[in-house]
Design a protein around this motif. Sequence first.
Motif, PDB file in Angstrom:
ATOM      1  N   GLY A   4      10.931   3.557  -3.755  1.00 25.94           N
ATOM      2  CA  GLY A   4      10.105   2.558  -3.446  1.00 25.94           C
ATOM      3  C   GLY A   4      10.938   0.896  -3.935  1.00 25.94           C
ATOM      4  O   GLY A   4      11.020   0.063  -3.369  1.00 25.94           O
TER       5      GLY A   4
ATOM      6  N   ARG B  75       5.756   8.362  -7.595  1.00 22.86           N
ATOM      7  CA  ARG B  75       6.541   7.689  -6.489  1.00 22.86           C
ATOM      8  C   ARG B  75       5.674   6.624  -5.888  1.00 22.86           C
ATOM      9  O   ARG B  75       6.207   5.582  -5.644  1.00 22.86           O
ATOM     10  CB  ARG B  75       7.238   8.711  -5.537  1.00 22.86           C
ATOM     11  CG  ARG B  75       7.983   8.000  -4.269  1.00 22.86           C
ATOM     12  CD  ARG B  75       8.608   9.041  -3.621  1.00 22.86           C
ATOM     13  NE  ARG B  75       7.753   9.634  -2.519  1.00 22.86           N
ATOM     14  CZ  ARG B  75       7.743  10.481  -1.766  1.00 22.86           C
ATOM     15  NH1 ARG B  75       8.910  10.788  -1.278  1.00 22.86           N
ATOM     16  NH2 ARG B  75       6.979  10.659  -0.677  1.00 22.86           N
ATOM     17  N   ALA B  76       4.530   7.021  -5.694  1.00 25.38           N
ATOM     18  CA  ALA B  76       3.633   5.991  -5.120  1.00 25.38           C
ATOM     19  C   ALA B  76       3.156   5.115  -5.779  1.00 25.38           C
ATOM     20  O   ALA B  76       2.471   4.084  -5.375  1.00 25.38           O
ATOM     21  CB  ALA B  76       2.374   6.889  -4.571  1.00 25.38           C
TER      22      ALA B  76
ATOM     23  N   PRO C  17       1.431  -0.644  -6.022  1.00 26.59           N
ATOM     24  CA  PRO C  17       0.682  -1.161  -4.787  1.00 26.59           C
ATOM     25  C   PRO C  17      -0.838  -1.494  -4.956  1.00 26.59           C
ATOM     26  O   PRO C  17      -1.235  -1.659  -6.254  1.00 26.59           O
ATOM     27  CB  PRO C  17       0.711   0.264  -3.923  1.00 26.59           C
ATOM     28  CG  PRO C  17       0.502   1.131  -4.988  1.00 26.59           C
ATOM     29  CD  PRO C  17       1.393   0.973  -6.149  1.00 26.59           C
TER      30      PRO C  17
ATOM     31  N   VAL D  63       0.775  -1.380  -0.029  1.00 25.78           N
ATOM     32  CA  VAL D  63       0.031  -0.023  -0.159  1.00 25.78           C
ATOM     33  C   VAL D  63       1.028   1.146  -0.058  1.00 25.78           C
ATOM     34  O   VAL D  63       1.823   1.296   0.805  1.00 25.78           O
ATOM     35  CB  VAL D  63      -0.792   0.065   1.185  1.00 25.78           C
ATOM     36  CG1 VAL D  63      -1.504   1.295   1.470  1.00 25.78           C
ATOM     37  CG2 VAL D  63      -1.916  -1.095   1.337  1.00 25.78           C
ATOM     38  N   ASN D  64       0.546   2.171  -0.829  1.00 21.89           N
ATOM     39  CA  ASN D  64       1.443   3.389  -0.898  1.00 21.89           C
ATOM     40  C   ASN D  64       0.707   4.638  -0.713  1.00 21.89           C
ATOM     41  O   ASN D  64      -0.496   4.708  -0.893  1.00 21.89           O
ATOM     42  CB  ASN D  64       2.268   3.513  -2.204  1.00 21.89           C
ATOM     43  CG  ASN D  64       3.362   2.451  -2.165  1.00 21.89           C
ATOM     44  OD1 ASN D  64       3.705   1.910  -3.302  1.00 21.89           O
ATOM     45  ND2 ASN D  64       4.016   2.152  -1.137  1.00 21.89           N
ATOM     46  N   THR D  65       1.381   5.695  -0.206  1.00 24.57           N
ATOM     47  CA  THR D  65       0.676   6.758   0.129  1.00 24.57           C
ATOM     48  C   THR D  65       1.067   8.069  -0.595  1.00 24.57           C
ATOM     49  O   THR D  65       2.153   8.179  -0.975  1.00 24.57           O
ATOM     50  CB  THR D  65       0.620   7.215   1.677  1.00 24.57           C
ATOM     51  OG1 THR D  65       0.565   6.041   2.287  1.00 24.57           O
ATOM     52  CG2 THR D  65      -0.100   8.371   2.128  1.00 24.57           C
TER      53      THR D  65
ATOM     54  N   PRO E  46       5.964   1.269  -7.072  1.00 29.28           N
ATOM     55  CA  PRO E  46       5.944  -0.070  -6.829  1.00 29.28           C
ATOM     56  C   PRO E  46       4.562  -0.904  -7.107  1.00 29.28           C
ATOM     57  O   PRO E  46       4.615  -1.939  -6.656  1.00 29.28           O
ATOM     58  CB  PRO E  46       6.143  -0.060  -5.302  1.00 29.28           C
ATOM     59  CG  PRO E  46       6.705   1.494  -5.019  1.00 29.28           C
ATOM     60  CD  PRO E  46       5.692   2.548  -6.253  1.00 29.28           C
TER      61      PRO E  46
END
Lengths: 370, 318
Positions: free
Chosen positions: A113, A160-161, A166, A91-93, A164
């Motif tokens: 990440g 950036r979020a 997510p 999970v990314n923010t 990866p």
Amino acid sequence: MGGLHGNLDAMPAISAYQVTKIFGSGPGSVTALDSVSIDIQRNEFFTLLGPSGCGKTTLLRLIAGFDHPTSGRIDLEGSDISYLPPFKRPVNTVFQSYALFPHMSVAENIGFGLKMQGKPVAEIDTVVDAMLKLVKMEAMRDRSTAQISGGQQQRVALARALAPKPKVLLLDEPLSALDLKLRKEMQIELKRLQHETGITFVFVTHDQEEALTMSDRLAVMSAGKVLQVGSPREIYDRPSRRFVADFIGETNFMDAELVSAGGGDAVLKLASGKQISASLPEGEDITGTVTAVVRPEHASLTKPKPASILTGTLENVVYFGTDTHYHVALDTGGTFTVRMQNARGRTGDFTQGDKVGIDIDDGATQVVRD
Amino acid sequence: MSDAPATGTQSITSGAQAGVAARRNDVRNRWLLASPALTIIVFAALGPLLIMLVYSFLQKGLYGGVIWKFSTQGWFDVFFHKDIFDDTVGFADAHLSIFWRSIRLSFATTILTLLIGFPTAYFIATKSEKWRPVFLFLVTIPFWTNLLIRTFAIMELIKNEGVVNSVLQWAGLITSPIQIMFTDFAIMLGMAYVYLPLMVLPLYASMERLDFRLVEAGYDLYATRWQVLRKIIIPLVKPGMIAGSILVFVPSLGAYVTPRILGGGKNLMLGNLIELQFGQGRNWPLGAALSITLLVIVMVALLFYVRNASRSGVKSHG
């Protein structure tokens, strides 16, 4: 456990079961979330909407793993993640302040990440390039984050979020720092990104218009509780709680007496003695005095006539270009706002001080709980 | 301008004259305003330095002081040693080993204070605003006590009959006391204790400015605690680490009281060596030359630090 029964696609991306979060202890403690249960489906643009302090950001932080629930449990695609640290959750923010690393370039930020996941350099480069393209920032690859504008920082934070890949992307009021024009642009951009990536977006905002225009579904929160979950249309047209009706859009509130009810519909008796049909919210039975709401655009002004459901005196006329707002002082007390579209050539049908009647569209009256 | 060139020229000329006068006034005012600072710099910093430099090139007096005759003997003595019997010239091993010990111990002290100071500063910076001043106050309390007394306190702890040895013996971990006093380790311990606040305060200052949302962002992007420390926190608080290191390293290099008490007579550091020349040694030119040598070492170290700092600064700001 749920996974045993198959159908992975039907499984929600995020499930919260009776999640309670209490900060501090003893008399000074604050209950930020009070037994919140919510299902967020896969590939959904889901919004947590509410005023500041309603617990929406706390719920987001629990899903991200920055805080852990006091009680209850949070599942990600069926497995319990309540107590996993953030770096073990897919999970990314996107942070409200963007929180870009000032000592790294745009590309280094986006690749961070993947680098921490131990991905090979070649793969990181490929993904970073793809992400830069996705958010239209190819030219800024080697810039420092201090050299780019707020809107561009926002895009980098998104890239950036997303880099990866997510399972769930959390967005904590990401548009609040942008000016109006940029915010509109980014709203469309976010919808596009969600569509293109197929990632579940959980978006936190206090801006009801933003929530209505962007979400597939939204949850309205207040004082640590989820009051109503539904599509923007359901929330707007069929608010189940007084707070929801009040928080989202403009609304007229009327006290009424419940005459009869059945099958989700009811007949109400208004203060004027006139009867009107209305929709009931789901759930336990409602009896006695109720609150009914009518949206201003679901009513229209007429010359006063015996059949008028409401009558009153026109107090104020406010011209908005596309429509006009009429504020009516009801004969039975209180005020009622009617919003009517301005047809070309139609002017001055009603002027301040006129006696007017109000018609309410069929099915436009909704009973709400307090 | 094109239709009235004559008046244009004239006004430029008179304007230039007024400008010159104003500038002269400006210059005078500037010197006046700068004079207090200049006075301090000239009399308190440059003056003594110049005297030291001059003294280092004079002959030593028999009972201390200097004889006003040019000589490079002082500088010669810093690095070389002439045998009193056969006049063979060799390196002044005693001096060089003291230089080396000073640099080594100061470096070790800096590392030790960094290792203790970093978590301390982090701990304080992550406390609530209400508690931070309390912890900062606790850190600065040792400053309220005289250096000599603090050093004697350390001695009480580590001497053979001291607290540490008594406790260890009582616990049965050792049978005879460990010799800590009068070792390099004791000097390092003492200096680390004395200079620790000088490390904690600048470190705290840069950690307080650290945006802890960046730390959360790091965790969010799959960095473990160790990776967050290495990739995010340390690069961002590096200016504080460098400032703290300078503040600890520089006074450690010239430390006098601590090595004198905790190191006993044999483990000299640069400060003690210099004092020796002005005192019992009665060799002021050598003392002056040693002082300047110390200054040069400090400046080289500072240059090294500053270059490091500006490099990291360029990266973080742009």
